[in-house]
Design a protein around this motif. Structure first.
Motif, PDB file in Angstrom:
ATOM      1  N   TRP A   1       0.468  -1.393   0.108  1.00 44.09           N
ATOM      2  CA  TRP A   1      -0.051  -0.166   0.089  1.00 44.09           C
ATOM      3  C   TRP A   1       1.022   1.512  -0.487  1.00 44.09           C
ATOM      4  O   TRP A   1       0.671   2.438  -0.398  1.00 44.09           O
ATOM      5  N   ASP A   2       2.026   1.408   1.114  1.00 42.29           N
ATOM      6  CA  ASP A   2       2.801   2.563   0.866  1.00 42.29           C
ATOM      7  C   ASP A   2       3.658   2.815  -0.370  1.00 42.29           C
ATOM      8  O   ASP A   2       3.542   3.839  -0.340  1.00 42.29           O
ATOM      9  N   ASP A   3       3.516   1.694  -0.687  1.00 40.33           N
ATOM     10  CA  ASP A   3       4.057   1.366  -2.490  1.00 40.33           C
ATOM     11  C   ASP A   3       3.714   2.262  -3.488  1.00 40.33           C
ATOM     12  O   ASP A   3       3.571   3.243  -4.646  1.00 40.33           O
ATOM     13  N   TYR A   4       1.807   2.088  -3.060  1.00 41.58           N
ATOM     14  CA  TYR A   4       1.550   2.126  -4.144  1.00 41.58           C
ATOM     15  C   TYR A   4       0.682   3.865  -4.289  1.00 41.58           C
ATOM     16  O   TYR A   4       0.998   4.802  -5.464  1.00 41.58           O
ATOM     17  N   GLN A   5       1.426   4.620  -3.239  1.00 41.74           N
ATOM     18  CA  GLN A   5       0.195   5.392  -2.516  1.00 41.74           C
ATOM     19  C   GLN A   5       1.727   6.395  -3.781  1.00 41.74           C
ATOM     20  O   GLN A   5       1.339   7.767  -3.901  1.00 41.74           O
ATOM     21  N   GLN A   6       3.083   6.672  -3.142  1.00 39.23           N
ATOM     22  CA  GLN A   6       3.685   6.987  -4.520  1.00 39.23           C
ATOM     23  C   GLN A   6       3.707   7.080  -5.974  1.00 39.23           C
ATOM     24  O   GLN A   6       3.921   7.565  -6.122  1.00 39.23           O
ATOM     25  N   LEU A   7       2.478   5.970  -6.236  1.00 41.83           N
ATOM     26  CA  LEU A   7       2.698   6.125  -7.792  1.00 41.83           C
ATOM     27  C   LEU A   7       2.954   7.744  -8.425  1.00 41.83           C
ATOM     28  O   LEU A   7       1.033   7.831  -7.169  1.00 41.83           O
ATOM     29  N   SER A   8       2.336   7.823  -9.898  1.00 39.43           N
ATOM     30  CA  SER A   8       1.530   8.664 -10.136  1.00 39.43           C
ATOM     31  C   SER A   8       0.158   8.045 -10.566  1.00 39.43           C
ATOM     32  O   SER A   8      -0.182   6.785 -10.606  1.00 39.43           O
ATOM     33  N   PRO A   9      -0.486   8.754 -11.096  1.00 37.69           N
ATOM     34  CA  PRO A   9      -2.157   8.530 -11.470  1.00 37.69           C
ATOM     35  C   PRO A   9      -1.409   7.604 -12.863  1.00 37.69           C
ATOM     36  O   PRO A   9      -2.253   6.674 -13.564  1.00 37.69           O
ATOM     37  N   ALA A  10      -0.692   8.156 -13.923  1.00 34.56           N
ATOM     38  CA  ALA A  10      -0.762   6.902 -15.127  1.00 34.56           C
ATOM     39  C   ALA A  10       0.637   5.516 -14.387  1.00 34.56           C
ATOM     40  O   ALA A  10      -0.144   4.572 -14.722  1.00 34.56           O
ATOM     41  N   GLN A  11       1.137   5.876 -13.368  1.00 31.02           N
ATOM     42  CA  GLN A  11       1.575   4.865 -12.647  1.00 31.02           C
ATOM     43  C   GLN A  11       0.223   3.644 -12.339  1.00 31.02           C
ATOM     44  O   GLN A  11       1.008   2.230 -12.804  1.00 31.02           O
ATOM     45  N   LYS A  12      -0.306   4.333 -11.658  1.00 26.64           N
ATOM     46  CA  LYS A  12      -0.865   3.208 -10.741  1.00 26.64           C
ATOM     47  C   LYS A  12      -2.197   2.809 -12.050  1.00 26.64           C
ATOM     48  O   LYS A  12      -2.172   1.525 -12.031  1.00 26.64           O
ATOM     49  N   VAL A  13      -2.106   3.109 -13.350  1.00 30.19           N
ATOM     50  CA  VAL A  13      -3.299   2.403 -14.299  1.00 30.19           C
ATOM     51  C   VAL A  13      -2.113   1.117 -15.786  1.00 30.19           C
ATOM     52  O   VAL A  13      -2.473   0.562 -15.306  1.00 30.19           O
ATOM     53  N   ARG A  14      -1.404   1.935 -15.333  1.00 28.27           N
ATOM     54  CA  ARG A  14       0.313   0.489 -15.578  1.00 28.27           C
ATOM     55  C   ARG A  14       0.083  -0.262 -14.619  1.00 28.27           C
ATOM     56  O   ARG A  14      -0.067  -2.036 -15.504  1.00 28.27           O
ATOM     57  N   VAL A  15       0.286  -0.045 -13.100  1.00 28.78           N
ATOM     58  CA  VAL A  15       0.222  -1.532 -12.385  1.00 28.78           C
ATOM     59  C   VAL A  15      -1.338  -2.009 -12.658  1.00 28.78           C
ATOM     60  O   VAL A  15      -1.296  -3.363 -12.950  1.00 28.78           O
ATOM     61  N   LEU A  16      -2.094  -1.387 -13.177  1.00 30.76           N
ATOM     62  CA  LEU A  16      -3.875  -1.750 -12.607  1.00 30.76           C
ATOM     63  C   LEU A  16      -3.945  -2.944 -14.329  1.00 30.76           C
ATOM     64  O   LEU A  16      -4.280  -4.020 -14.322  1.00 30.76           O
ATOM     65  N   ARG A  17      -3.558  -2.687 -15.105  1.00 31.27           N
ATOM     66  CA  ARG A  17      -3.589  -2.799 -16.285  1.00 31.27           C
ATOM     67  C   ARG A  17      -2.420  -4.499 -16.473  1.00 31.27           C
ATOM     68  O   ARG A  17      -3.191  -5.337 -17.060  1.00 31.27           O
ATOM     69  N   ARG A  18      -1.573  -4.340 -16.291  1.00 34.22           N
ATOM     70  CA  ARG A  18      -0.751  -5.395 -16.005  1.00 34.22           C
ATOM     71  C   ARG A  18      -1.315  -6.272 -15.140  1.00 34.22           C
ATOM     72  O   ARG A  18      -0.870  -7.699 -15.171  1.00 34.22           O
ATOM     73  N   TYR A  19      -1.664  -5.764 -14.166  1.00 34.40           N
ATOM     74  CA  TYR A  19      -2.215  -7.042 -12.918  1.00 34.40           C
ATOM     75  C   TYR A  19      -3.869  -7.794 -13.521  1.00 34.40           C
ATOM     76  O   TYR A  19      -4.378  -8.905 -13.842  1.00 34.40           O
ATOM     77  N   LEU A  20      -3.741  -7.056 -14.944  1.00 37.02           N
ATOM     78  CA  LEU A  20      -5.017  -8.179 -14.904  1.00 37.02           C
ATOM     79  C   LEU A  20      -4.601  -9.066 -16.430  1.00 37.02           C
ATOM     80  O   LEU A  20      -5.550  -9.489 -16.728  1.00 37.02           O
ATOM     81  N   ALA A  21      -3.727  -8.290 -16.886  1.00 37.22           N
ATOM     82  CA  ALA A  21      -3.405  -8.658 -17.878  1.00 37.22           C
ATOM     83  C   ALA A  21      -2.193 -10.281 -17.326  1.00 37.22           C
ATOM     84  O   ALA A  21      -2.146 -10.925 -18.006  1.00 37.22           O
ATOM     85  N   HIS A  22      -2.440 -10.091 -15.874  1.00 36.98           N
ATOM     86  CA  HIS A  22      -1.585 -11.251 -15.692  1.00 36.98           C
ATOM     87  C   HIS A  22      -3.369 -12.331 -15.361  1.00 36.98           C
ATOM     88  O   HIS A  22      -2.692 -14.110 -14.634  1.00 36.98           O
ATOM     89  N   ARG A  23      -4.440 -12.720 -15.477  1.00 35.44           N
ATOM     90  CA  ARG A  23      -5.075 -13.387 -14.660  1.00 35.44           C
ATOM     91  C   ARG A  23      -6.536 -14.088 -16.300  1.00 35.44           C
ATOM     92  O   ARG A  23      -6.380 -13.627 -17.432  1.00 35.44           O
ATOM     93  N   VAL A  24      -6.357 -15.214 -15.918  1.00 40.18           N
ATOM     94  CA  VAL A  24      -6.716 -16.046 -16.749  1.00 40.18           C
ATOM     95  C   VAL A  24      -8.704 -16.675 -15.698  1.00 40.18           C
ATOM     96  O   VAL A  24      -8.515 -16.920 -14.577  1.00 40.18           O
ATOM     97  N   VAL A  25      -9.649 -15.581 -16.630  1.00 37.15           N
ATOM     98  CA  VAL A  25     -10.869 -16.604 -15.815  1.00 37.15           C
ATOM     99  C   VAL A  25     -11.258 -17.186 -16.128  1.00 37.15           C
ATOM    100  O   VAL A  25     -11.435 -18.249 -16.842  1.00 37.15           O
ATOM    101  N   ASP A  26     -12.032 -18.029 -14.893  1.00 35.23           N
ATOM    102  CA  ASP A  26     -11.785 -19.477 -15.368  1.00 35.23           C
ATOM    103  C   ASP A  26     -13.713 -19.301 -15.293  1.00 35.23           C
ATOM    104  O   ASP A  26     -14.808 -18.478 -15.398  1.00 35.23           O
TER     105      ASP A  26
END
Length: 217
Positions: free
Chosen positions: A9-34
């Motif tokens: 949480w602490d590291d995430y709050q230090q990211l810029s809005p653009a960086q948070k979007v990139r993290v979210l996209r990478r996270y969603l790209a890691h998933r395979v929905v059953d």
């Protein structure tokens, strides 16, 4: 599965809005929905494409290896307390589920007892020990390690341990007497019988033994 040294949480709050979007996209790209919903949660699991040897998902960010399921907790606006464990309600953590809706932050003890697949939860649900003694409040106790124990079995182990000590002492005395050229009496250790006066009932699913009829003969 180890706990992180510091919260994401602490590291995430230090990211810029653009960086948070990139993290979210990478996270969603890691998933395979059953295709099917999980029978426990009613919603499908998200299985991580990149998993460690223990089966849990892993994602790299700024040279740091992150647990994907804990990152999902942060991305949904929840604080990932490093002293707590991410408990998978769906029971598919080792299978790589990263669906944040399936994760609750709990203590390590609650994680063990809440799960239905851990040895601790299986033992906690037992009402009898391995020797069929009831584990009620009159017979069960918690030892120094936090494990539930049977008092009847503990007394039995104590008797056997003391008998072994007595046997070892008398055997040593016997051997010493023989070494001196004496003829000592044989070593005899008498123990109280441990056979229960009442045997436990035979489970209903077992057929009675020794019962034959003319039809079955």
């Amino acid at each position: 599965m180890s706990l992180p040294a510091r919260p994401y949480w602490d590291d995430y709050q230090q990211l810029s809005p653009a960086q948070k979007v990139r993290v979210l996209r990478r996270y969603l790209a890691h998933r395979v929905v059953d295709n099917e919903p999980n029978p426990i949660t009613g919603s499908p699991c998200w299985i991580s494409r990149h998993r460690k040897a223990d089966g849990y998902g892993e994602i790299k960010f700024k040279g740091r290896s992150l647990q994907t399921h804990r990152l999902g907790v942060v991305l949904t606006g929840r604080y990932d307390d490093p002293t707590l464990v991410a408990h998978h309600v769906c029971e598919r953590g080792p299978d790589g589920c990263i669906n944040p809706a399936h994760i609750r932050m709990v203590t390590a003890r609650e994680n063990l007892l809440t799960s239905t697949i851990t040895l601790a939860s299986i033992n906690a649900a037992k009402t009898e020990c391995d020797r069929r003694h009831p584990l009620g409040p009159d017979n069960a106790y918690v030892d120094a390690n936090g494990s539930r124990q049977c008092r009847v079995c503990a007394r039995r182990r104590t008797r056997h341990h003391r008998a072994r000590l007595v046997l070892a002492r008398h055997t040593a005395e016997y051997d010493a007497a023989v070494a001196r050229g004496e003829t000592p009496d044989p070593v005899v250790i008498r123990m109280k019988p441990t056979t229960p006066t009442e045997l436990p009932p035979v489970p209903a699913e077992f057929e009675p033994f020794g019962v034959f009829t003319e039809e079955s003969a």
